[in-house]
Motif scaffolding. Structure first.
Motif, mmCIF file in Angstrom:
data_model
loop_
_atom_site.group_PDB
_atom_site.id
_atom_site.type_symbol
_atom_site.label_atom_id
_atom_site.label_comp_id
_atom_site.label_asym_id
_atom_site.label_seq_id
_atom_site.Cartn_x
_atom_site.Cartn_y
_atom_site.Cartn_z
ATOM 1 N N MET A 144 34.390 62.811 44.018
ATOM 2 C CA MET A 144 34.853 61.509 43.539
ATOM 3 C C MET A 144 36.333 61.330 43.846
ATOM 4 O O MET A 144 37.092 62.299 43.842
ATOM 5 C CB MET A 144 34.630 61.412 42.027
ATOM 6 C CG MET A 144 33.178 61.155 41.679
ATOM 7 S SD MET A 144 32.994 60.606 39.995
ATOM 8 C CE MET A 144 31.214 60.535 39.900
ATOM 9 N N ALA A 145 36.707 60.088 44.075
ATOM 10 C CA ALA A 145 38.093 59.806 44.449
ATOM 11 C C ALA A 145 39.010 59.933 43.234
ATOM 12 O O ALA A 145 38.573 59.782 42.097
ATOM 13 C CB ALA A 145 38.174 58.397 45.019
ATOM 14 N N LYS A 146 40.270 60.192 43.546
ATOM 15 C CA LYS A 146 41.250 60.227 42.470
ATOM 16 C C LYS A 146 41.553 58.811 42.015
ATOM 17 O O LYS A 146 41.519 57.882 42.809
ATOM 18 C CB LYS A 146 42.536 60.878 42.974
ATOM 19 C CG LYS A 146 42.431 62.389 43.044
ATOM 20 C CD LYS A 146 43.784 63.016 43.262
ATOM 21 C CE LYS A 146 43.662 64.524 43.196
ATOM 22 N NZ LYS A 146 44.926 65.205 43.339
ATOM 23 N N GLU A 147 41.843 58.676 40.743
ATOM 24 C CA GLU A 147 42.296 57.380 40.261
ATOM 25 C C GLU A 147 43.485 57.582 39.336
ATOM 26 O O GLU A 147 43.686 58.671 38.781
ATOM 27 C CB GLU A 147 41.163 56.636 39.540
ATOM 28 C CG GLU A 147 40.530 57.403 38.403
ATOM 29 C CD GLU A 147 39.331 56.669 37.805
ATOM 30 O OE1 GLU A 147 39.551 55.612 37.214
ATOM 31 O OE2 GLU A 147 38.203 57.173 37.949
ATOM 32 N N LEU A 148 44.273 56.520 39.225
ATOM 33 C CA LEU A 148 45.443 56.588 38.343
ATOM 34 C C LEU A 148 44.955 56.306 36.926
ATOM 35 O O LEU A 148 44.434 55.223 36.639
ATOM 36 C CB LEU A 148 46.468 55.535 38.787
ATOM 37 C CG LEU A 148 47.853 55.647 38.159
ATOM 38 C CD1 LEU A 148 48.527 56.970 38.525
ATOM 39 C CD2 LEU A 148 48.726 54.475 38.594
ATOM 40 N N ILE A 149 45.103 57.284 36.071
ATOM 41 C CA ILE A 149 44.484 57.144 34.750
ATOM 42 C C ILE A 149 45.348 57.798 33.678
ATOM 43 O O ILE A 149 46.008 58.815 33.915
ATOM 44 C CB ILE A 149 43.036 57.717 34.778
ATOM 45 C CG1 ILE A 149 42.281 57.411 33.475
ATOM 46 C CG2 ILE A 149 43.029 59.199 35.092
ATOM 47 C CD1 ILE A 149 40.776 57.625 33.592
ATOM 48 N N LYS A 150 45.340 57.212 32.504
ATOM 49 C CA LYS A 150 46.129 57.730 31.373
ATOM 50 C C LYS A 150 45.428 58.957 30.781
ATOM 51 O O LYS A 150 44.185 58.984 30.710
ATOM 52 C CB LYS A 150 46.211 56.616 30.324
ATOM 53 C CG LYS A 150 47.215 56.883 29.225
ATOM 54 C CD LYS A 150 47.247 55.725 28.236
ATOM 55 C CE LYS A 150 48.588 55.038 28.300
ATOM 56 N NZ LYS A 150 48.843 54.197 27.119
ATOM 57 N N GLY A 151 46.197 59.930 30.353
ATOM 58 C CA GLY A 151 45.639 61.189 29.849
ATOM 59 C C GLY A 151 44.590 60.999 28.764
ATOM 60 O O GLY A 151 43.499 61.564 28.833
ATOM 61 N N ASN A 152 44.914 60.196 27.766
ATOM 62 C CA ASN A 152 43.961 59.991 26.667
ATOM 63 C C ASN A 152 42.650 59.403 27.168
ATOM 64 O O ASN A 152 41.566 59.840 26.770
ATOM 65 C CB ASN A 152 44.556 59.029 25.620
ATOM 66 C CG ASN A 152 45.584 59.722 24.732
ATOM 67 O OD1 ASN A 152 45.524 60.934 24.528
ATOM 68 N ND2 ASN A 152 46.524 58.953 24.225
ATOM 69 N N THR A 153 42.759 58.413 28.038
ATOM 70 C CA THR A 153 41.568 57.758 28.581
ATOM 71 C C THR A 153 40.777 58.733 29.438
ATOM 72 O O THR A 153 39.541 58.767 29.390
ATOM 73 C CB THR A 153 41.989 56.539 29.433
ATOM 74 O OG1 THR A 153 42.949 55.795 28.697
ATOM 75 C CG2 THR A 153 40.813 55.663 29.775
ATOM 76 N N ALA A 154 41.500 59.530 30.212
ATOM 77 C CA ALA A 154 40.848 60.481 31.114
ATOM 78 C C ALA A 154 40.049 61.517 30.324
ATOM 79 O O ALA A 154 38.920 61.855 30.682
ATOM 80 C CB ALA A 154 41.901 61.170 31.985
ATOM 81 N N VAL A 155 40.632 62.008 29.238
ATOM 82 C CA VAL A 155 39.931 63.003 28.421
ATOM 83 C C VAL A 155 38.685 62.371 27.787
ATOM 84 O O VAL A 155 37.610 62.978 27.740
ATOM 85 C CB VAL A 155 40.865 63.590 27.340
ATOM 86 C CG1 VAL A 155 40.102 64.427 26.336
ATOM 87 C CG2 VAL A 155 41.959 64.435 27.999
ATOM 88 N N ALA A 156 38.837 61.141 27.323
ATOM 89 C CA ALA A 156 37.694 60.439 26.716
ATOM 90 C C ALA A 156 36.565 60.294 27.728
ATOM 91 O O ALA A 156 35.404 60.614 27.438
ATOM 92 C CB ALA A 156 38.146 59.065 26.223
ATOM 93 N N GLU A 157 36.902 59.846 28.924
ATOM 94 C CA GLU A 157 35.881 59.624 29.950
ATOM 95 C C GLU A 157 35.272 60.959 30.400
ATOM 96 O O GLU A 157 34.060 61.060 30.619
ATOM 97 C CB GLU A 157 36.488 58.857 31.131
ATOM 98 C CG GLU A 157 35.511 58.469 32.218
ATOM 99 C CD GLU A 157 34.391 57.524 31.777
ATOM 100 O OE1 GLU A 157 34.587 56.749 30.822
ATOM 101 O OE2 GLU A 157 33.295 57.585 32.395
ATOM 102 N N ALA A 158 36.125 61.981 30.499
ATOM 103 C CA ALA A 158 35.626 63.302 30.911
ATOM 104 C C ALA A 158 34.659 63.856 29.859
ATOM 105 O O ALA A 158 33.632 64.453 30.197
ATOM 106 C CB ALA A 158 36.797 64.269 31.119
ATOM 107 N N ALA A 159 34.971 63.626 28.585
ATOM 108 C CA ALA A 159 34.094 64.111 27.509
ATOM 109 C C ALA A 159 32.752 63.401 27.580
ATOM 110 O O ALA A 159 31.693 64.026 27.481
ATOM 111 C CB ALA A 159 34.749 63.865 26.150
ATOM 112 N N LEU A 160 32.827 62.111 27.771
ATOM 113 C CA LEU A 160 31.600 61.313 27.873
ATOM 114 C C LEU A 160 30.740 61.805 29.039
ATOM 115 O O LEU A 160 29.530 61.972 28.924
ATOM 116 C CB LEU A 160 32.029 59.864 28.064
ATOM 117 C CG LEU A 160 30.968 58.799 28.183
ATOM 118 C CD1 LEU A 160 31.303 57.669 27.224
ATOM 119 C CD2 LEU A 160 30.926 58.282 29.596
ATOM 120 N N ARG A 161 31.406 62.085 30.163
ATOM 121 C CA ARG A 161 30.655 62.537 31.341
ATOM 122 C C ARG A 161 30.150 63.963 31.184
ATOM 123 O O ARG A 161 29.216 64.377 31.865
ATOM 124 C CB ARG A 161 31.525 62.409 32.595
ATOM 125 C CG ARG A 161 31.845 60.963 32.910
ATOM 126 C CD ARG A 161 32.587 60.822 34.210
ATOM 127 N NE ARG A 161 32.969 59.436 34.449
ATOM 128 C CZ ARG A 161 33.421 58.987 35.597
ATOM 129 N NH1 ARG A 161 33.568 59.817 36.629
ATOM 130 N NH2 ARG A 161 33.757 57.728 35.737
#
Lengths: 371, 259
Positions: free
Chosen positions: A1-18
């Motif tokens: 998957m490509a890199k995206e510019l993302i905020k740490g809190n949001t990234a952790v949330a999305e990573a947890a969901l995934r």
């Protein structure tokens, strides 16, 4: 998957969901709130429970209940909220069930402020909740590392039936960086033997942390401690930078470790043989590599965004055999690489000593700066 | 005595959902009655194997030793939060908390109000015996004005120690509450009414109608320093004027429910 510019809190949330997060329970607090906000939209989209609790006490006890069913669940908060969660964390540890907590640390004590800090180290690493228990504590230093640690946190929690805390500081939570998110994982389908689910005619299961018989409680304590030894044996993680020929070693975790790396690079350019040891698991603490370095190097400099908490863990390993100095900023103040470079220079040029306490020397220096 | 061949008609037996553990409750305490009613109701609804109970901290901390189905044990006051977590991930299970007055109405007031306001689909069995039983009879949020306890030795002085909290009335003001009633366990008539209320409270959950709570006035002869018989009278004469029995919230959907 490509890199995206993302905020740490949001990234952790999305990573947890995934990673297969099945339910989230939380309470708003800066600088963690984006994590909760992201999941408040994403979890219902996927038909998964999201509850904004009445308090952090409520949130951690919802996690406790949901974790008793064997599902992947988590909560997140920041320092004052995490203080409220200590009760629940102790119960979860005492019931030997897996759970994940994200602590986006801010300046304190008390209400403090909302700037990045590392002052929760002692609370998270050395207890906080009552009784004999440990947590596995992961301390990422970038948004990408936080993403990578999130999936790992669930795996470790389930493997050892332990709480795993991802110790972020406010800057990693708030900072936007390029990061690659993991692919979406399917939800776990297996139900662990110990999980409550209704007997359906079978044997009943009881999950509790009460044990009125001290010898029986001690057997449980022993089991927890033996598992901790196993974790210490298997799960230590750290990153080494320029350590091969290092005469001086900076030790720092999370954002402090990352800033220290800039200082180490600058010092290297000036020909100073300095390296960086950045613990990724601050619990279990990387003792063996530190022991190895103690035999090889001239001195250590511990850098933290607190008053010297991990410093004590470093000193326990080094045990006065080599000088250890400390530099920290407190209260939500983030050190500049230049400040750490100055400290490295002082370490190299200074009168190295194993006498006294490094915190006292640091405080004397700091007073001149911030008086 | 003449033995006949006529088989005896079984009119009373231990519900299977209640195990064979010997009670640790004091003589004359109505916790056992409340346990039995819950067990009977779950059995009648064929929900025993589908139920997860949440025990709380207080005299009923070991409630799970009596019930023969899955249970978890909450921290003091946090049972509604724990039940929320379980119910949200296992919505098809029947989830209930069993809490005393110190647990629910003092340390756990935040959690119970939160759960009720969200309309959590859980059932709460709330035991009100006007004192902290487990720790030896201290003043509870439900202690009556003037009532002597080990921490209000001259009687609860409302000027210094405040007034009793009327939980059913308080929770009935919340939109998420579907069924909030107060019953008593001091005589057989009220026990039968209590059972019907408990049944309704579980039906409300099964049908997804909202948060349901049954407050049960309960005896504590040991800490009230009364005999079991005197304790029953004390409920009627002293508690019921402060905690009137009644239906405090019956949502329209619940009113249509046939139990």
């Amino acid at each position: 998957m490509a890199k995206e510019l993302i905020k740490g809190n949001t990234a952790v949330a999305e990573a947890a969901l995934r990673a297969g997060l099945e339910a989230y329970f939380g309470y708003p607090i800066t600088p963690q709130t984006e994590l909760l906000e992201h999941l408040s939209a994403r979890m219902p989209e996927l038909g998964r429970p999201f509850v904004q609790a009445e308090s952090e006490l409520g949130a951690i006890n919802m996690v406790y209940g949901a974790a008793c069913t064997g599902k992947r669940v988590m909560t997140s908060s920041s320092s004052p909220g995490v203080s409220l969660m200590m009760e629940g964390l102790s119960y979860i540890a005492g019931t030997e069930i897996p759970a994940v907590l994200v602590d986006v640390v801010r300046g304190g004590p008390g209400l403090g402020n909302i700037a990045p800090a590392q002052g929760d180290y002692n609370q998270i690493v050395h207890g906080g909740g009552h009784g004999d228990y440990h947590m596995i504590v992961l301390a990422p230093a970038s948004v990408q590392e936080a993403v990578d640690m999130t999936g790992l946190a669930f795996d470790l929690a389930e493997k050892y039936r332990y709480i795993v805390t991802i110790l972020l500081d406010g800057s990693i939570g708030q900072m936007m960086e390029p990061a690659e998110l993991p692919p979406m994982q399917p939800l776990k389908t297996d139900v662990p033997d110990w999980a409550v689910r209704g007997t359906n005619g079978g044997e009943k299961r009881v999950l509790t942390s009460i044990n009125l018989d001290p010898p029986a409680q001690e057997v449980m304590n022993l089991r927890l401690m033996k598992r901790w030894q196993e974790i210490e044996q298997n799960e230590v993680r750290y990153k080494e930078y320029f350590l091969d020929d290092a005469e001086y070693v900076v030790v720092g975790f999370g954002t402090a470790g990352r800033i220290a790396l800039s200082a180490v690079r600058a010092a290297r350019e000036k020909g100073i043989k300095v390296g960086l040891l950045r613990p990724i698991t601050v619990a279990p603490f990387p003792k063996d590599i530190l022991e190895e370095l103690t035999g090889k190097v001239k001195a250590f400099l511990v850098v933290e965004m607190n008053s010297g908490m991990m410093l004590e863990d470093v000193r326990l390993v080094v045990r006065g055999r080599k000088p250890v100095e400390f530099f920290g900023r407190m209260g939500g103040v983030v050190p500049f690489p230049d400040e750490i470079l100055t400290e490295i220079n002082q370490l190299v040029e200074g009168l190295l000593t194993t006498e006294g306490h490094p915190r006292d020397r640091w405080l004397a220096r700091l007073e001149k700066t911030i008086g | 005595m003449v033995l006949t061949d006529t088989p005896a008609k079984l009119v009373y037996e231990r519900p299977e959902a209640l195990g064979t553990t010997v009670t640790h409750y004091c003589p004359g305490c109505t916790h056992g009655v409340a346990h039995r009613l819950v067990a009977e109701v779950l059995e009648e609804m064929s929900e025993v194997g589908n139920t997860i109970g949440v025990a709380s901290v207080g005299c009923s901390v070991f409630a799970y030793n009596y019930f023969d189905f899955d249970f978890v044990e909450a921290a003091h006051g946090r049972a509604p939060a724990m039940a929320t977590g379980i119910k949200r991930v296992l919505p098809d299970k029947t989830v209930f908390t069993y809490q005393g007055d110190g647990d629910l109405a003092s340390i756990g007031m935040g959690e119970i109000v939160g759960a009720a306001s969200r309309g959590e689909l859980i059932t709460v069995v709330f035991i009100n015996n006007a004192n902290y039983g487990m720790t030896g009879g201290q003043m509870a949020p439900t202690t009556l004005p003037g009532q002597k306890t080990t921490s209000s030795p001259t009687g609860r002085d409302v000027k210094r120690q405040g007034y009793p909290i009327q939980t059913a009335e308080l929770l009935s003001t919340l939109e998420g509450s579907a069924y909030i009633v107060r019953r008593s366990l001091h005589n057989s008539r009220e026990i039968r009414r209590a059972k019907k209320a408990i049944r309704t409270a579980f039906e409300v959950q099964k049908k997804g109608l909202g948060f349901a709570l049954v407050e049960l006035l309960s005896t504590c002869p040991t800490n009230w320093h009364l005999t079991p018989v005197e304790a029953r009278d004390w409920i009627e004469e002293r508690m019921m004027p402060v905690f009137p029995l009644g239906d405090y919230k019956i949502s329209s959907a619940v009113a249509d429910l046939k139990v």
